[in-house]
Scaffold this motif. Structure first.
Motif, PDB file in Angstrom:
ATOM      1  N   ASP A 230       1.968  13.354  -7.436  1.00 50.21           N
ATOM      2  CA  ASP A 230       1.035  12.626  -7.104  1.00 50.21           C
ATOM      3  C   ASP A 230      -0.161  13.128  -6.218  1.00 50.21           C
ATOM      4  O   ASP A 230      -0.872  12.241  -5.705  1.00 50.21           O
TER       5      ASP A 230
ATOM      6  N   GLY B 245       0.999  -1.211   0.092  1.00 50.93           N
ATOM      7  CA  GLY B 245       0.184   0.205   0.047  1.00 50.93           C
ATOM      8  C   GLY B 245       0.888   1.185   0.136  1.00 50.93           C
ATOM      9  O   GLY B 245       0.379   2.430   0.073  1.00 50.93           O
ATOM     10  N   THR B 246       2.272   1.257  -0.058  1.00 53.01           N
ATOM     11  CA  THR B 246       2.798   2.495  -0.085  1.00 53.01           C
ATOM     12  C   THR B 246       3.811   2.353  -1.404  1.00 53.01           C
ATOM     13  O   THR B 246       4.378   1.324  -1.560  1.00 53.01           O
ATOM     14  N   ARG B 247       3.867   3.398  -2.109  1.00 56.11           N
ATOM     15  CA  ARG B 247       4.819   3.524  -3.054  1.00 56.11           C
ATOM     16  C   ARG B 247       6.103   4.439  -2.879  1.00 56.11           C
ATOM     17  O   ARG B 247       5.895   5.320  -1.842  1.00 56.11           O
TER      18      ARG B 247
ATOM     19  N   GLY C 266      -0.748   4.758   0.695  1.00 50.53           N
ATOM     20  CA  GLY C 266      -2.129   5.055   0.398  1.00 50.53           C
ATOM     21  C   GLY C 266      -2.220   5.452  -1.342  1.00 50.53           C
ATOM     22  O   GLY C 266      -1.195   5.278  -2.209  1.00 50.53           O
ATOM     23  N   ALA C 267      -3.297   5.704  -1.751  1.00 55.77           N
ATOM     24  CA  ALA C 267      -3.798   6.196  -3.002  1.00 55.77           C
ATOM     25  C   ALA C 267      -3.200   7.490  -3.353  1.00 55.77           C
ATOM     26  O   ALA C 267      -3.154   8.320  -2.696  1.00 55.77           O
ATOM     27  N   PRO C 268      -2.778   7.769  -4.725  1.00 55.16           N
ATOM     28  CA  PRO C 268      -2.496   9.155  -5.059  1.00 55.16           C
ATOM     29  C   PRO C 268      -3.634  10.311  -4.610  1.00 55.16           C
ATOM     30  O   PRO C 268      -4.738   9.836  -4.362  1.00 55.16           O
TER      31      PRO C 268
ATOM     32  N   ARG D 224      -0.438  15.165  -3.922  1.00 53.07           N
ATOM     33  CA  ARG D 224      -0.443  15.336  -2.418  1.00 53.07           C
ATOM     34  C   ARG D 224      -0.230  16.933  -2.261  1.00 53.07           C
ATOM     35  O   ARG D 224       0.369  17.364  -2.848  1.00 53.07           O
TER      36      ARG D 224
END
Ligand SMILES: CC(C)(COP(=O)(O)OP(=O)(O)OC[C@H]1O[C@@H](n2cnc3c(N)ncnc32)[C@H](O)[C@@H]1OP(=O)(O)O)[C@@H](O)C(=O)NCCC(=O)NCCS
Length: 346
Positions: free
Chosen positions: A130, A50-52, A92-94, A132
């Motif tokens: 991303d 779940g982490t990039r 998590g998701a972008p 964020r």
């Protein structure tokens, strides 16, 4: 200066990365255990579910691109080595929901030449790409990271004090004295490993009461989750010890400690909490003192206990100070809005 992105780091790049971490550790983190090669490899390769992550490095020797090569600079590492590295975690998701996490490391001999700032600008691009809007960074107090971050739009949102109690420094009889001074109407119970069934629901209620609703969004515990947490510790091969103060069947307060497998000289304090309606009776001190006595009988090889105190938890700091814990290190969490970070064009 060149900044290279490492999408899929090679063994040689992992080795260079580790070299930077080791050099930075030697300069800035006295007292902390040094990172191992295996830890560095796991950091770069072992993606958490779940982490990039995105990785960048600045090569130390860049004779053809030497725009910022200062006189006398870039000689401390062999040709092809890294002067600095940066890691951006994207959990998590972008999107704007969660902040990214940035970690920049510049070799001591390459500092104050704008490398850190450049890597921050590159990572800021990655963050914005991303979606964020925020970023956090964990740093040690008293290191150059503090002025670096504060001059780039970050502010401190949390302080964590790492404290250590050397058991040999405890005055003889002190723990016994504190145990004997326990409050009327309460009794102590203790167990090793998973909570006995008779206390499981009461412990879950105490854990829920201790969760700060503002911080953990009213974290809920039930008996099952309490057992699962203890099983995770056991699966690692570590030993979990719990002492609780009961009023009737109610867990009024408790303390948990873990003796790690293979490194039993230093135990780690886990949660300690007293439910709000039982505070002010020195129950925190009582359960911790009882734990010290138990540990001395059961695990005499434990020489010291470490604990982290988050924020300005004045009561817990006072309890720990009374038991003889001393602050060993202080780390801080910094936060910034992505919009306030330096940009590549600046
Ligand atoms: C923090 C760190 C990354 C800074 O790297 P750097 O390449 O030296 O930083 P820069 O040269 O880009 O510095 C940019 C500005 O930050 C500030 N700054 C950086 N280091 C500073 C220091 N030791 N004292 C005061 N200000 C400092 C200054 O404003 C500096 O500008 P200036 O040199 O024109 O005065 C580096 O010291 C390091 O690797 N520290 C250990 C690892 C760490 O804690 N990283 C932080 C996690 S994000």
């Amino acid at each position: 200066m060149d900044v290279i992105a490492l999408d899929d780091p090679t063994d040689a790049q992992i080795r260079e990365w580790h070299g930077v971490l080791a050099a930075v550790h030697a300069a800035d983190h006295a007292g902390e255990p040094a990172p191992t090669r295996a830890q560095t490899a796991a950091l770069l390769l072992g993606a958490e579910p779940g982490t990039r992550r995105r990785l960048w490095a600045v090569p130390a020797a860049a004779p053809d691109h030497g725009a910022s090569a200062a006189p006398g600079g870039f000689t401390a590492v062999p040709e092809g080595g890294f002067a600095a590295v940066a890691l951006l975690r994207l959990p998590g998701a972008p999107g704007a929901e969660r902040p990214g996490e940035i970690d920049i490391r510049v070799r001591p001999g390459h500092r104050r030449r704008g490398i850190g700032r450049r890597l921050l600008a590159v990572a800021a691009e990655g963050l914005r790409a991303d979606g964020r809007t925020g970023v956090i960074a964990q740093v040690m107090a008293g290191t150059p990271a503090v002025p670096f971050l504060e001059s780039h739009g970050f502010s401190c949102v949390l302080t964590v004090r790492g404290m250590v109690l050397r058991l040999g420094d405890l005055p003889p009889g002190r723990a016994e004295e504190l145990v004997a001074a326990g409050p009327e109407g309460y009794r102590l119970v203790r167990w090793r490993g998973v909570v006995p069934d008779e206390h499981a629901a009461a412990l879950a209620r105490a854990k829920t009461a201790m969760a700060d609703p503002a911080e953990f969004a009213g974290e809920q515990w039930d008996a099952e989750r309490v057992r699962e947490t203890a099983e995770v510790v056991a699966k690692r091969g570590d030993d979990l010890y719990t002492v609780a103060a009961l009023r009737g069947p109610v867990v009024a307060g408790f303390t948990e400690l873990v003796v790690p497998h293979g490194a039993a000289g230093r135990a780690a304090q886990y949660d300690t909490a007293v439910a709000p309606e039982h505070r002010g009776r020195r129950i925190g001190l009582w359960v911790k003192a009882a734990m010290l006595r138990w540990l001395a009988e059961e695990r005499p090889e434990v020489r010291e206990i470490e604990t982290d105190n988050v924020g300005d938890n004045a009561h817990m700091l006072a309890v720990n100070a009374e038991l003889g814990f001393r602050v060993e290190r202080e780390s801080m969490e910094y936060q910034a809005a992505a919009a306030d970070l330096p940009s590549l064009s600046a």
